[in-house]
Write a protein that holds these residues in place. Sequence first.
Motif, short mmCIF file in Angstrom:
data_model
loop_
_atom_site.label_atom_id
_atom_site.label_comp_id
_atom_site.label_asym_id
_atom_site.label_seq_id
_atom_site.Cartn_x
_atom_site.Cartn_y
_atom_site.Cartn_z
N LEU A 97 -8.33 1.73 9.51
CA LEU A 97 -7.28 0.77 9.14
C LEU A 97 -6.71 1.17 7.78
N ASN A 98 -5.39 1.28 7.72
CA ASN A 98 -4.72 1.63 6.46
C ASN A 98 -4.54 0.38 5.61
N VAL A 99 -5.16 0.39 4.43
CA VAL A 99 -5.02 -0.72 3.48
C VAL A 99 -4.54 -0.12 2.15
N GLY A 100 -3.58 0.82 2.25
CA GLY A 100 -3.18 1.48 1.02
C GLY A 100 -1.73 1.90 0.94
N LYS A 140 -9.37 2.72 4.84
CA LYS A 140 -8.94 3.50 3.67
C LYS A 140 -8.08 2.58 2.81
N MET A 141 -8.49 2.40 1.56
CA MET A 141 -7.78 1.43 0.72
C MET A 141 -7.58 1.93 -0.71
N ILE A 169 -11.67 5.40 -0.56
CA ILE A 169 -10.96 4.71 -1.65
C ILE A 169 -10.07 5.69 -2.41
N HIS A 170 -8.76 5.40 -2.37
CA HIS A 170 -7.82 6.14 -3.22
C HIS A 170 -7.79 5.38 -4.55
N ALA A 171 -8.24 6.05 -5.61
CA ALA A 171 -8.49 5.36 -6.87
C ALA A 171 -7.22 5.09 -7.69
#
Length: 320
Positions: A97-100, A140-141, A169-171
């Motif tokens: 699921l894309n959360v970003g 991925k968020m 996690i994309h920081a």
Amino acid sequence: MIKINDYKFDPAFVLAPMEDVTDTAFRRLCKEMGADIVYTEFISSEALIRDAEKAKRKMMFYPDERPIGIQLYGSRVESVVDAGKRAQSVGPDFIDLNVGCPVTKVADQGMGAGLLKNCDLMAAIVKALKEELTLSVTVKMRLGWDLESINVLQNVKILNEMGVHWIAIHARTRAQGYKGEADWSWIKKAKEISEVPIIGNGDITSVEKAEWALEYSKADGIMIGRGAIKAPWIFRQLKAYFFEGKRLPEPEFEEKLSIARKHFTLLVEHKGKYAVSAFRRFSNTYFKGEKGVAKIRQRLSVSRSPEEVFEILENPFKLK
Ligand SMILES: Cc1cc2nc3c(=O)[nH]c(=O)nc-3n(C[C@H](O)[C@H](O)[C@H](O)COP(=O)(O)O)c2cc1C
């Protein structure tokens, strides 16, 4: 350690999902270079349940890409679950699921990074996916909507409770887009509180940076996006360093050309004549820093057929 079906990676080197980049051709190229896990480009749940051809085509993959995840975005529980079932039916290894996604038309409608402002909805979607699918579900968020509302640790706790398979996690926050530096201190903190594996993402462009990021954050894997567009061979360098202690130099131009030919062959197999325009995005990848690059780029930009591109890749300095 990351485990998915019969695969185990420690650490995992993951190709980041990227719209208009990580099609099957680029994914296969990166797999051949050593990437462990790949994802499709993000796919709209609403488009998928409308049976849109473009969305369905994005789910297509080859067996040599495994383990592969299909990434979905959406903000209506029923739509994402319906899309998840359709995605599951084509047999990937996991559903993400894309959360970003920071793009306004996505995030302002509550999808992608928009879910960072509505954790209850994010949790409801993940819960429903977990209940309705048999495949592993991952997320991925980003860190949060903006620097004032970072909620990554709260979300990591929620997603642990939901039983996701791993969290990437994309920081950066949504507000940061792709600017500034990724703040890996959040990945370290997330790893400290998470039972499920954490994959760290943001600004990894070299073996040195990867080594630092893994050592510092203790993440179970690292995900690479733009660094792989610039240098798909980064996965080969990472594998050689981490598992054989060898430092591989950047490939010589001749080798880059041979990688480019392989990439373009896969692209033509996948997209036919549309491979020609899709390949232009990679002219820096293979030609940057070479003498005569402007001329090559110009020739690529006016090429109309795969044959013309193959001719350039066979003999880039032949003047026309
Ligand atoms: C061209 C492009 C397209 C992207 N598309 C997606 C996408 O479809 N899904 C997603 O989760 N992230 C997407 N991203 C974000 C990347 O997956 C990654 O999180 C981000 O680029 C940070 O990693 P990097 O510093 O290694 O590039 C995209 C990024 C780029 C540059």
